[in-house]
Design a protein around this motif. Structure first.
Motif, PDB file in Angstrom:
ATOM      1  N   THR A 139       0.841  -1.177   0.000  1.00 54.82           N
ATOM      2  CA  THR A 139       0.000   0.000   0.000  1.00 54.82           C
ATOM      3  C   THR A 139       0.889   1.245   0.000  1.00 54.82           C
ATOM      4  O   THR A 139       1.898   1.293   0.698  1.00 54.82           O
ATOM      5  N   GLY A 140       0.518   2.232  -0.809  1.00 53.43           N
ATOM      6  CA  GLY A 140       1.298   3.454  -0.907  1.00 53.43           C
ATOM      7  C   GLY A 140       1.126   4.338   0.314  1.00 53.43           C
ATOM      8  O   GLY A 140       0.394   3.998   1.260  1.00 53.43           O
ATOM      9  N   PRO A 141       1.773   5.503   0.324  1.00 59.45           N
ATOM     10  CA  PRO A 141       1.662   6.394   1.490  1.00 59.45           C
ATOM     11  C   PRO A 141       0.222   6.762   1.829  1.00 59.45           C
ATOM     12  O   PRO A 141      -0.158   6.772   2.999  1.00 59.45           O
ATOM     13  N   VAL A 142      -0.591   7.033   0.802  1.00 56.76           N
ATOM     14  CA  VAL A 142      -1.979   7.419   1.046  1.00 56.76           C
ATOM     15  C   VAL A 142      -2.781   6.224   1.557  1.00 56.76           C
ATOM     16  O   VAL A 142      -3.473   6.303   2.582  1.00 56.76           O
ATOM     17  N   GLY A 143      -2.694   5.090   0.851  1.00 59.70           N
ATOM     18  CA  GLY A 143      -3.417   3.903   1.283  1.00 59.70           C
ATOM     19  C   GLY A 143      -2.995   3.429   2.653  1.00 59.70           C
ATOM     20  O   GLY A 143      -3.826   3.008   3.477  1.00 59.70           O
ATOM     21  N   SER A 144      -1.698   3.516   2.935  1.00 60.17           N
ATOM     22  CA  SER A 144      -1.194   3.069   4.240  1.00 60.17           C
ATOM     23  C   SER A 144      -1.692   3.973   5.367  1.00 60.17           C
ATOM     24  O   SER A 144      -1.976   3.497   6.474  1.00 60.17           O
ATOM     25  N   ALA A 145      -1.803   5.270   5.101  1.00 58.36           N
ATOM     26  CA  ALA A 145      -2.326   6.182   6.114  1.00 58.36           C
ATOM     27  C   ALA A 145      -3.777   5.848   6.429  1.00 58.36           C
ATOM     28  O   ALA A 145      -4.193   5.831   7.599  1.00 58.36           O
ATOM     29  N   VAL A 146      -4.566   5.565   5.389  1.00 54.61           N
ATOM     30  CA  VAL A 146      -5.976   5.229   5.599  1.00 54.61           C
ATOM     31  C   VAL A 146      -6.097   3.905   6.354  1.00 54.61           C
ATOM     32  O   VAL A 146      -6.886   3.781   7.295  1.00 54.61           O
ATOM     33  N   VAL A 147      -5.307   2.904   5.949  1.00 52.46           N
ATOM     34  CA  VAL A 147      -5.341   1.612   6.633  1.00 52.46           C
ATOM     35  C   VAL A 147      -4.929   1.773   8.101  1.00 52.46           C
ATOM     36  O   VAL A 147      -5.556   1.202   9.007  1.00 52.46           O
ATOM     37  N   ALA A 148      -3.882   2.545   8.360  1.00 55.21           N
ATOM     38  CA  ALA A 148      -3.428   2.751   9.735  1.00 55.21           C
ATOM     39  C   ALA A 148      -4.502   3.429  10.576  1.00 55.21           C
ATOM     40  O   ALA A 148      -4.723   3.071  11.742  1.00 55.21           O
ATOM     41  N   ALA A 149      -5.197   4.409   9.986  1.00 52.97           N
ATOM     42  CA  ALA A 149      -6.253   5.103  10.724  1.00 52.97           C
ATOM     43  C   ALA A 149      -7.417   4.165  11.030  1.00 52.97           C
ATOM     44  O   ALA A 149      -7.925   4.135  12.155  1.00 52.97           O
ATOM     45  N   LEU A 150      -7.853   3.404  10.043  1.00 50.93           N
ATOM     46  CA  LEU A 150      -8.968   2.486  10.253  1.00 50.93           C
ATOM     47  C   LEU A 150      -8.622   1.418  11.282  1.00 50.93           C
ATOM     48  O   LEU A 150      -9.458   1.035  12.108  1.00 50.93           O
ATOM     49  N   HIS A 151      -7.378   0.929  11.233  1.00 52.00           N
ATOM     50  CA  HIS A 151      -6.959  -0.086  12.195  1.00 52.00           C
ATOM     51  C   HIS A 151      -6.998   0.475  13.615  1.00 52.00           C
ATOM     52  O   HIS A 151      -7.461  -0.198  14.556  1.00 52.00           O
ATOM     53  N   ALA A 152      -6.541   1.710  13.784  1.00 55.21           N
ATOM     54  CA  ALA A 152      -6.539   2.319  15.115  1.00 55.21           C
ATOM     55  C   ALA A 152      -7.949   2.657  15.581  1.00 55.21           C
ATOM     56  O   ALA A 152      -8.280   2.490  16.758  1.00 55.21           O
ATOM     57  N   PRO A 181      -5.480  13.806  -1.345  1.00 56.22           N
ATOM     58  CA  PRO A 181      -5.441  12.400  -1.778  1.00 56.22           C
ATOM     59  C   PRO A 181      -6.066  11.426  -0.776  1.00 56.22           C
ATOM     60  O   PRO A 181      -6.687  10.439  -1.170  1.00 56.22           O
ATOM     61  N   ILE A 182      -5.923  11.697   0.530  1.00 56.85           N
ATOM     62  CA  ILE A 182      -6.526  10.810   1.526  1.00 56.85           C
ATOM     63  C   ILE A 182      -8.038  10.898   1.456  1.00 56.85           C
ATOM     64  O   ILE A 182      -8.740   9.870   1.475  1.00 56.85           O
ATOM     65  N   GLN A 183      -8.578  12.106   1.360  1.00 53.02           N
ATOM     66  CA  GLN A 183     -10.025  12.243   1.292  1.00 53.02           C
ATOM     67  C   GLN A 183     -10.572  11.670  -0.012  1.00 53.02           C
ATOM     68  O   GLN A 183     -11.662  11.085  -0.028  1.00 53.02           O
ATOM     69  N   ALA A 184      -9.828  11.810  -1.113  1.00 52.51           N
ATOM     70  CA  ALA A 184     -10.279  11.233  -2.382  1.00 52.51           C
ATOM     71  C   ALA A 184     -10.328   9.711  -2.300  1.00 52.51           C
ATOM     72  O   ALA A 184     -11.281   9.073  -2.768  1.00 52.51           O
ATOM     73  N   LEU A 185      -9.296   9.108  -1.697  1.00 50.24           N
ATOM     74  CA  LEU A 185      -9.281   7.652  -1.548  1.00 50.24           C
ATOM     75  C   LEU A 185     -10.400   7.205  -0.605  1.00 50.24           C
ATOM     76  O   LEU A 185     -11.061   6.186  -0.856  1.00 50.24           O
ATOM     77  N   ALA A 186     -10.621   7.954   0.473  1.00 44.27           N
ATOM     78  CA  ALA A 186     -11.688   7.608   1.418  1.00 44.27           C
ATOM     79  C   ALA A 186     -13.050   7.649   0.729  1.00 44.27           C
ATOM     80  O   ALA A 186     -13.899   6.779   0.962  1.00 44.27           O
ATOM     81  N   ARG A 187     -13.263   8.638  -0.120  1.00 45.12           N
ATOM     82  CA  ARG A 187     -14.546   8.732  -0.819  1.00 45.12           C
ATOM     83  C   ARG A 187     -14.722   7.548  -1.769  1.00 45.12           C
ATOM     84  O   ARG A 187     -15.795   6.933  -1.840  1.00 45.12           O
ATOM     85  N   GLU A 188     -13.679   7.193  -2.497  1.00 50.81           N
ATOM     86  CA  GLU A 188     -13.765   6.107  -3.464  1.00 50.81           C
ATOM     87  C   GLU A 188     -13.993   4.762  -2.786  1.00 50.81           C
ATOM     88  O   GLU A 188     -14.685   3.893  -3.339  1.00 50.81           O
TER      89      GLU A 188
END
Length: 308
Positions: A139-152, A181-188
């Motif tokens: 997972t790239g920087p954006v995907g990894s940030a989202v995954v880390a947030a959801l996990h926490a 980019p984080i909000q765009a990925l979250a929306r998608e």
């Protein structure tokens, strides 16, 4: 190295070695099967700076949903054994010669869009990490940030998750360019509502999806998130989602628990195997005590599903 009989002997792997090699192995097997797979969490999150480096207890892999069965089959041929599956988002495997577990995900909690949509989005934004001297997609920087947030956020009251969430917030405050980019990925991927606590902490205004969108999946997420410290809820959900024929294998797994998670929950435990039984007793006592609240939470979730 050989034994007196002349046969090669097994050399024990350390846990960090096992984690790195498990990642490399599964990446190679996925390529051989023609399956897209991404390393995630653990060393990937640390690589991107979203988590402090520390030893992980397992290797996590996200695989495209259609590739789960062929990859599990190939791992089985190499001696990896599936543990009873009580989570609907991953399969945990163990190997007698490996010092770590392997978690193969075909979806991840908190992403409410269809698993194929989520995987395609994370694959498109992927990057590469080198583990065991082997470059592999992650997972790239954006995907990894989202995954880390959801996990926490899945268990926000958990001590380690709380600190990891705070670390992630601090890093994102230093990188405001990550907002769009984080909000765009979250929306998608259907994660706008589940990531709302992160956006609120960062002061990132966002137009959320309509409440009706992903309403049932969101209700399930909220049940798990708000009841994360109540073992009774987790156990009831596992039993509810599993066929009755699997309960004889599932119940001992739930009651015993993993040593690393028990010691994390009860840091006052002394060393040794006998102390683990004390932790199991504490955990069981808390679960029984919380059963009335757990049944009430399940009933509320059931009513939400029926209303949706």
């Amino acid at each position: 190295m050989t034994t007196p009989s002349g046969r090669p002997s097994a050399t024990a792997l350390s846990q960090p070695e096992g984690i790195a090699l498990a990642h490399a192995l599964t990446a190679r097997l996925a390529r051989d099967c023609g399956v897209r797979a991404l390393a995630m969490k653990g060393p990937v999150s640390a690589h991107h700076g979203w988590r402090n480096p520390r030893h992980s207890s397992d290797a996590d892999l996200l695989v495209e949903p259609s590739g789960l069965a062929p990859l599990l089959s190939r791992l089985g041929e190499l001696g990896w054994q599936q543990k009873p599956r009580y989570a609907d988002h991953s399969v945990t495997l163990t190997h007698p010669l490996w010092p770590c577990e392997l978690d193969v995900h075909d979806r991840f909690p908190g992403f409410l869009a269809e698993p194929d949509v989520v995987f395609d989005a994370l694959w498109r934004t992927r990057s590469t990490i080198e583990l065991a001297h082997s470059p592999q997609p992650c997972t790239g920087p954006v995907g990894s940030a989202v995954v880390a947030a959801l996990h926490a956020l899945r268990e926000p009251e958990h001590g380690r998750h709380f600190h990891e969430f705070e670390h992630l917030v601090a890093r994102l405050q230093e990188r405001p360019q990550m907002r769009e980019p984080i909000q765009a990925l979250a929306r998608e991927t259907g994660a706008l509502r589940t990531l709302a606590p992160l956006f609120d902490r960062l002061g990132w205004a966002v137009t959320a999806d309509p409440p009706a969108l992903h309403s049932e999946a969101y209700a399930a997420w909220e049940l798990r998130r708000t009841s994360g410290t109540t073992a009774g809820v987790t156990w009831l959900l596992r039993l509810r989602s599993a066929p009755v024929v699997r309960w004889p294998a599932l119940v001992p797994e739930m009651l015993l628990g993993r040593e690393d998670r028990l010691r994390e929950r009860f840091p006052q435990l002394p060393a040794g195997r006998r102390a683990l039984w004390l932790a199991r007793w504490w955990r069981l006592r808390a679960a029984v005590r919380d059963l009335p609240a757990a049944f009430a939470a399940i009933r509320r979730y059931t009513r939400t599903r029926s209303a949706g």
